[in-house]
Design a protein around this motif. Structure first.
Motif, mmCIF file in Angstrom:
data_model
loop_
_atom_site.group_PDB
_atom_site.id
_atom_site.type_symbol
_atom_site.label_atom_id
_atom_site.label_comp_id
_atom_site.label_asym_id
_atom_site.label_seq_id
_atom_site.Cartn_x
_atom_site.Cartn_y
_atom_site.Cartn_z
ATOM 1 N N ASN A 154 10.680 5.493 9.032
ATOM 2 C CA ASN A 154 10.945 4.050 8.966
ATOM 3 C C ASN A 154 11.415 3.544 10.341
ATOM 4 O O ASN A 154 12.496 3.907 10.806
ATOM 5 N N ALA A 159 0.853 -1.191 0.000
ATOM 6 C CA ALA A 159 0.000 0.000 0.000
ATOM 7 C C ALA A 159 0.894 1.249 0.000
ATOM 8 O O ALA A 159 2.000 1.220 0.537
ATOM 9 N N PRO A 160 0.395 2.348 -0.604
ATOM 10 C CA PRO A 160 1.210 3.571 -0.692
ATOM 11 C C PRO A 160 1.735 4.053 0.662
ATOM 12 O O PRO A 160 2.888 4.489 0.755
ATOM 13 N N GLU A 161 0.922 3.924 1.718
ATOM 14 C CA GLU A 161 1.404 4.449 3.010
ATOM 15 C C GLU A 161 2.538 3.579 3.569
ATOM 16 O O GLU A 161 3.438 4.086 4.245
ATOM 17 N N THR A 162 2.517 2.264 3.288
ATOM 18 C CA THR A 162 3.602 1.396 3.761
ATOM 19 C C THR A 162 4.883 1.680 2.975
ATOM 20 O O THR A 162 5.987 1.694 3.519
ATOM 21 N N ARG A 163 4.728 1.920 1.683
ATOM 22 C CA ARG A 163 5.900 2.289 0.869
ATOM 23 C C ARG A 163 6.514 3.595 1.365
ATOM 24 O O ARG A 163 7.737 3.728 1.446
ATOM 25 N N ALA A 164 5.634 4.557 1.683
ATOM 26 C CA ALA A 164 6.130 5.859 2.144
ATOM 27 C C ALA A 164 6.887 5.690 3.455
ATOM 28 O O ALA A 164 7.931 6.319 3.671
ATOM 29 N N MET A 165 6.390 4.798 4.322
ATOM 30 C CA MET A 165 7.057 4.562 5.607
ATOM 31 C C MET A 165 8.456 3.983 5.386
ATOM 32 O O MET A 165 9.414 4.362 6.055
ATOM 33 N N ASP A 215 10.856 6.887 3.698
ATOM 34 C CA ASP A 215 11.199 8.060 4.501
ATOM 35 C C ASP A 215 11.959 7.612 5.752
ATOM 36 O O ASP A 215 11.379 7.020 6.664
#
Ligand code: HEC
Ligand code: HEC
Length: 261
Positions: free
Chosen positions: A54, A41-47, A50
């Motif tokens: 992370n 999911a986009p929010e997991t990728r962003a985590m 960044d």
């Protein structure tokens, strides 16, 4: 909520019938290799992307501190013999051959050889905070570099053994790793999407674990789902499978410390 293993989703599914038996053995061509990152999911990728968000960076910071700490008075720190510059790229090419013991070792095993051989210290326990920290620190120093498994002919027998392990049905359900990760990646399995099953993010922060874990821990999750015996920590089988997984994943980039659901 059920926790703790891939087992929550793997058993008793309609897809199971498709997964039984050996796969073709052809693997995934290099141009079609995709990191598990791509399916998140986009929010997991962003985590993951960044570094201030992370959670795995906490272990990287611990590892950086340990790298410079004396293991005991008078014994040299890792940083007494190695620098960040010489350690960059190392995580991308492990497991590698150890001359002295004449066997392949994974990165954790390599760190512990330096502890016993060069620091007069005891090996650090697998999955313990210190070894995870040092491995995450070294992984992070290779972040973004393509996996580069050594073309060392001495590794070939273990790598071939790893390929056989990957393709052979094991455990009470008759699944093989390849049956899911070569033949059915991208399909839904309960709540999860089957990834290609690459090792390039480890050690990584898994939301389900609420912590950082090694590749071996991830493999234990899949083995539990297959109703198969886990490999011993740092065992020859686990190192052989890791050698094959690295070759099967190259040239994907190192993502350590990655984040996964
Ligand atoms: C007294 C010097 C010394 C210390 C201290 C030391 N190492 Fe090493 N390290 C070596 C040598 C020499 C090698 C090459 C292999 C060998 O001879 O064991 C090596 C190899 C390595 C490698 C593999 C490098 C490669 O290119 O394949 C890694 C990773 C590593 N060390 C990490 C560590 C870490 C982490 C620590 C601290 C826990 C540490 N070392 C402490 C001397 C040291
Ligand atoms: C029944 C299907 C199935 C089998 C068999 C299976 N896995 Fe998995 N594997 C999964 C699923 C699903 C995930 C992702 C789990 C999640 O996100 O909750 C996964 C995750 C992984 C990952 C992590 C990938 C990443 O991006 O972090 C690796 C590595 C892996 N598997 C390797 C293996 C190996 C090696 C075997 C054989 C010992 C194996 N798997 C057997 C379904 C399977």
């Amino acid at each position: 909520m059920m926790r703790g293993s891939g087992g929550r989703t793997l058993a008793g599914l309609a897809l199971a019938a498709l997964l039984v038996g050996a796969a073709s053995g052809q693997g995934i061509p290099p141009a079609e290799r995709r990191s598990g990152f791509d399916q998140m999911a986009p929010e997991t990728r962003a985590m993951q992307a960044d570094e201030t968000a992370n959670p795995g960076m906490l272990w990287v910071e611990d590892g950086a501190e340990l790298f410079t700490r004396l293991p005991s008075p008078g014994a040299p720190a890792c940083a007494g013999c190695h620098t960040e510059a010489t350690m960059r790229g190392v995580a991308a090419r492990y497991p590698a051959w150890d001359e002295a013991t004449a066997r392949p070792v994974d990165l954790e095993g390599r760190i512990n050889l330096c502890r016993t051989r060069h620091q007069a210290a005891t090996p650090l326990p697998r999955e313990g905070r210190d070894l995870l920290g040092l491995t995450a620190y070294l992984g992070h120093l290779s972040r973004g570099l393509p996996l580069a498994p050594p073309e060392d002919s001495r590794l070939a027998p273990a790598r071939a053994e790893g390929k056989t392990l990957f393709e052979t049905p094991i455990g009470q359900l008759g699944f093989s790793c390849a049956g899911c990760h070569d033949a059915h990646w991208g399909r839904r399995l309960g709540a999860a999407t089957i990834p290609q099953g690459h090792p390039n993010g480890y050690p990584l922060y898994r939301l389900e674990w609420q912590g950082l874990g090694s590749l071996e821990r991830r493999l234990r999750n899949c083995l539990a789902g297959m109703r198969a015996e886990p490999f011993g920590p740092g065992s020859a089988e686990a190192v052989a499978l890791t050698l094959y997984l690295m070759q099967r994943a190259a040239p994907l980039a190192v993502e350590s410390p990655a984040v996964r659901p």
